[in-house]
Design an enzyme around this catalytic site. Sequence first.
Site, PDB file in Angstrom:
ATOM      1  N   LYS A  22       0.831  -1.214   0.000  1.00 20.66           N
ATOM      2  CA  LYS A  22       0.000   0.000   0.000  1.00 20.66           C
ATOM      3  C   LYS A  22       0.861   1.258   0.000  1.00 20.66           C
ATOM      4  O   LYS A  22       0.634   2.178  -0.788  1.00 20.66           O
ATOM      5  CB  LYS A  22      -0.923   0.010   1.227  1.00 20.66           C
ATOM      6  CG  LYS A  22      -1.641   1.348   1.413  1.00 20.66           C
ATOM      7  CD  LYS A  22      -2.449   1.395   2.680  1.00 20.66           C
ATOM      8  CE  LYS A  22      -1.689   1.720   3.924  1.00 20.66           C
ATOM      9  NZ  LYS A  22      -1.445   3.130   4.218  1.00 20.66           N
ATOM     10  N   ASN A  23       1.838   1.311   0.877  1.00 17.05           N
ATOM     11  CA  ASN A  23       2.592   2.565   1.002  1.00 17.05           C
ATOM     12  C   ASN A  23       3.472   2.840  -0.213  1.00 17.05           C
ATOM     13  O   ASN A  23       3.747   3.996  -0.524  1.00 17.05           O
ATOM     14  CB  ASN A  23       3.403   2.576   2.306  1.00 17.05           C
ATOM     15  CG  ASN A  23       2.490   2.752   3.518  1.00 17.05           C
ATOM     16  OD1 ASN A  23       1.326   3.123   3.374  1.00 17.05           O
ATOM     17  ND2 ASN A  23       3.008   2.476   4.693  1.00 17.05           N
ATOM     18  N   CYS A 117      -3.612   7.839   9.922  1.00 18.98           N
ATOM     19  CA  CYS A 117      -3.952   7.324  11.242  1.00 18.98           C
ATOM     20  C   CYS A 117      -3.538   8.300  12.335  1.00 18.98           C
ATOM     21  O   CYS A 117      -2.496   8.941  12.249  1.00 18.98           O
ATOM     22  CB  CYS A 117      -3.246   5.976  11.450  1.00 18.98           C
ATOM     23  SG  CYS A 117      -3.927   4.683  10.419  1.00 18.98           S
ATOM     24  N   ARG A 122       2.657  13.763  13.864  1.00 23.10           N
ATOM     25  CA  ARG A 122       2.990  13.606  12.438  1.00 23.10           C
ATOM     26  C   ARG A 122       3.264  14.931  11.712  1.00 23.10           C
ATOM     27  O   ARG A 122       2.552  15.298  10.766  1.00 23.10           O
ATOM     28  CB  ARG A 122       1.903  12.782  11.718  1.00 23.10           C
ATOM     29  CG  ARG A 122       1.607  11.490  12.419  1.00 23.10           C
ATOM     30  CD  ARG A 122       0.719  10.568  11.631  1.00 23.10           C
ATOM     31  NE  ARG A 122       1.452   9.776  10.647  1.00 23.10           N
ATOM     32  CZ  ARG A 122       0.924   8.781   9.962  1.00 23.10           C
ATOM     33  NH1 ARG A 122      -0.333   8.474  10.118  1.00 23.10           N
ATOM     34  NH2 ARG A 122       1.650   8.110   9.090  1.00 23.10           N
ATOM     35  N   ASP A 305       4.650  -0.110  12.093  1.00 23.81           N
ATOM     36  CA  ASP A 305       3.355  -0.581  11.585  1.00 23.81           C
ATOM     37  C   ASP A 305       3.061  -2.038  11.986  1.00 23.81           C
ATOM     38  O   ASP A 305       1.967  -2.536  11.718  1.00 23.81           O
ATOM     39  CB  ASP A 305       3.289  -0.450  10.052  1.00 23.81           C
ATOM     40  CG  ASP A 305       3.062   0.993   9.622  1.00 23.81           C
ATOM     41  OD1 ASP A 305       2.895   1.863  10.501  1.00 23.81           O
ATOM     42  OD2 ASP A 305       3.065   1.264   8.410  1.00 23.81           O
ATOM     43  N   ARG A 397      -8.788   0.506   4.844  1.00 23.09           N
ATOM     44  CA  ARG A 397      -7.869   1.423   4.157  1.00 23.09           C
ATOM     45  C   ARG A 397      -6.615   0.686   3.688  1.00 23.09           C
ATOM     46  O   ARG A 397      -5.938   1.140   2.764  1.00 23.09           O
ATOM     47  CB  ARG A 397      -7.434   2.539   5.128  1.00 23.09           C
ATOM     48  CG  ARG A 397      -8.502   3.581   5.366  1.00 23.09           C
ATOM     49  CD  ARG A 397      -7.955   4.712   6.181  1.00 23.09           C
ATOM     50  NE  ARG A 397      -6.574   4.945   5.817  1.00 23.09           N
ATOM     51  CZ  ARG A 397      -5.658   5.457   6.620  1.00 23.09           C
ATOM     52  NH1 ARG A 397      -5.970   5.790   7.838  1.00 23.09           N
ATOM     53  NH2 ARG A 397      -4.435   5.639   6.206  1.00 23.09           N
TER      54      ARG A 397
HETATM   55  C1  UD1 Z   1       4.963   6.357   6.727  1.00 21.77           C
HETATM   56  C2  UD1 Z   1       3.920   5.294   6.498  1.00 21.77           C
HETATM   57  C3  UD1 Z   1       3.397   4.760   7.820  1.00 21.77           C
HETATM   58  C4  UD1 Z   1       4.552   4.309   8.709  1.00 21.77           C
HETATM   59  C5  UD1 Z   1       5.622   5.386   8.813  1.00 21.77           C
HETATM   60  C6  UD1 Z   1       6.864   4.909   9.547  1.00 21.77           C
HETATM   61  C7  UD1 Z   1       2.917   5.952   4.408  1.00 21.77           C
HETATM   62  C8  UD1 Z   1       1.733   6.526   3.699  1.00 21.77           C
HETATM   63  N1  UD1 Z   1       2.835   5.878   5.729  1.00 21.77           N
HETATM   64  O1  UD1 Z   1       4.296   7.419   7.406  1.00 21.77           O
HETATM   65  O2  UD1 Z   1       2.534   3.663   7.548  1.00 21.77           O
HETATM   66  O3  UD1 Z   1       4.039   4.055  10.001  1.00 21.77           O
HETATM   67  O4  UD1 Z   1       6.022   5.813   7.509  1.00 21.77           O
HETATM   68  O5  UD1 Z   1       7.391   3.783   8.926  1.00 21.77           O
HETATM   69  O6  UD1 Z   1       3.891   5.539   3.793  1.00 21.77           O
HETATM   70  N2  UD1 Z   1       8.643  13.303  11.200  1.00 21.77           N
HETATM   71  C9  UD1 Z   1       8.997  14.592  11.511  1.00 21.77           C
HETATM   72  N3  UD1 Z   1       8.927  15.542  10.538  1.00 21.77           N
HETATM   73  C10 UD1 Z   1       8.534  15.259   9.270  1.00 21.77           C
HETATM   74  C11 UD1 Z   1       8.193  13.932   8.940  1.00 21.77           C
HETATM   75  C12 UD1 Z   1       8.255  12.971   9.937  1.00 21.77           C
HETATM   76  O7  UD1 Z   1       9.356  14.879  12.640  1.00 21.77           O
HETATM   77  O8  UD1 Z   1       8.512  16.160   8.419  1.00 21.77           O
HETATM   78  C13 UD1 Z   1       8.703  12.246  12.218  1.00 21.77           C
HETATM   79  C14 UD1 Z   1       7.328  11.656  12.555  1.00 21.77           C
HETATM   80  O9  UD1 Z   1       6.670  12.414  13.540  1.00 21.77           O
HETATM   81  C15 UD1 Z   1       7.702  10.288  13.032  1.00 21.77           C
HETATM   82  C16 UD1 Z   1       8.923   9.929  12.182  1.00 21.77           C
HETATM   83  O10 UD1 Z   1       9.423  11.148  11.684  1.00 21.77           O
HETATM   84  O11 UD1 Z   1       8.100  10.333  14.380  1.00 21.77           O
HETATM   85  C17 UD1 Z   1       8.628   9.008  11.038  1.00 21.77           C
HETATM   86  O12 UD1 Z   1       7.585   9.543  10.251  1.00 21.77           O
HETATM   87  P1  UD1 Z   1       7.483   9.260   8.687  1.00 21.77           P
HETATM   88  O13 UD1 Z   1       8.488   8.228   8.319  1.00 21.77           O
HETATM   89  O14 UD1 Z   1       7.487  10.541   7.965  1.00 21.77           O
HETATM   90  O15 UD1 Z   1       6.047   8.616   8.587  1.00 21.77           O
HETATM   91  P2  UD1 Z   1       4.972   8.848   7.468  1.00 21.77           P
HETATM   92  O16 UD1 Z   1       5.639   9.127   6.157  1.00 21.77           O
HETATM   93  O17 UD1 Z   1       3.942   9.798   7.970  1.00 21.77           O
END
Ligand code: UD1
Length: 432
Positions: A22-23, A117, A122, A305, A397
């Site tokens: 999915k991702n 979620c 985030r 996840d 989802r």
């Molecule tokens: C993606 C996945 C989600 C998975 C996560 C971690 C998708 C659509 N979702 O979510 O299923 O749980 O990776 O493997 O692919 N962070 C910051 N600043 C940012 C971005 C992230 O501080 O600009 C932090 C977040 O708060 C979190 C960590 O980095 O603590 C990881 O987040 P991130 O890898 O970005 O997760 P997602 O891309 O939202």
Amino acid sequence: MKQYLIKGGIPLRGEVTIGGAKNAALGIIVAAIMANEPVRVENLPDVDDVRVLLEAIEGIGAIVEREDAHTVRINGALIHDVSVDEEAIRKIRGSYYLVGALLGKYKRALIALPGGCQIGSRPIDQHIKGFEQLGAKVTIHHGKIDAQAESLRGTHIYLDCPSVGATINIMMAACMAEGKTIIENPAKEPHIVDVANFLNSMGANIKGAGTDAIRIRGVEALHGAEYSIIPDQIEAGTYMLTVVATGGDAYIKNVIPKHLEAITAKLVEIGAEVEEFDDCIHVSADKRLYYANVKTMPYPGFPTDMQPQMTTLLALSQGTSIVTETIFETRFKYISELRRMGANITVEGNAAFITGVEDFTCAQVSAPDLRAGAALVMAGLVADGITYVKEIQYIERGYENFVEKICGLGGCMEEVDSEDERAIQKFKMKAM
Ligand code: UD1
């Protein structure tokens, strides 16, 4: 309201085939609109997040043709709008990729802030930092991200944390920037590599995805391609743990065992049997498993996840386990639901202290999010009696044909409308 009814206590046996990731699909669908030629994508998972994103790109002028449930053709040649703000798109996380793709291709994007979620705050500061370093002006107003640039110029970007979303987003924008971009401290998840491979198949020049530095040389245009998405590591992991939790024995097919190493290692550590083949994993457990400590980490560490599913499995294992969540702050919301089924877990800060119980009891529970919802289904498949899992829209989802796949493994589970008393009674009779 739709809900799952589950009769637990049946060991899952047989085989289950895993769908596309999915991702990865979310990144690939959006990246596809960067070409002005048709792109054909296979092994697409048929789940709600994918449907929402396909509708969103269609809404701005991309031509989307579903050949079948798992194959789509996308042509971004006629895109006429760079603004996306529908109700549905605000609910999914992958919508943020529209910023990187549209900014890269058209140097402008106006996209509703992403949802997804509710597992933590985030932030998207790393995405924004990357776009700004590439030369874009980024503002947030009226719930939207507004990114625009005269031109994008390759640069050196250091991510403060290895964010999956930021890595893919910056990679997409940078592949149509002028010159060379280096992303240091990127995420290394399998779907980062998959999106990079897909972009390269469209003519991008990205090297080092999956390592500590990604090097991107910008190109002027991307062309059509054919691509098949990798198998879903989290769907595979969910079935591995579910089979083992029920004391079952099954083959999990169409997987890349390398992507599952962190999960496999924990299963072996707690006493489950795991056998790896080229594109298949055989898991089984014929006795109660043992405790373990687990800490979620960016890939190749244990995936966040899979944390709810692992916590659920350890809640049934002998001894005391500690699960520490290091990625998202509020990813233990499902534990109050698991406790209703008899789990003995206390949460302190980012750690769950688990004292294993021998069995769960059935209850009415609500899925707080996608993966936690899958964990509650797992618990229901173990518990005696009939478990009701509500709020299953979260689960749909990300899990394709969940009911069919569980039933294919011999489990007893049905999707039933909560108002449909006759169907509920029928399930109860069948489950007796
Ligand atoms: C993606 C996945 C989600 C998975 C996560 C971690 C998708 C659509 N979702 O979510 O299923 O749980 O990776 O493997 O692919 N962070 C910051 N600043 C940012 C971005 C992230 O501080 O600009 C932090 C977040 O708060 C979190 C960590 O980095 O603590 C990881 O987040 P991130 O890898 O970005 O997760 P997602 O891309 O939202």
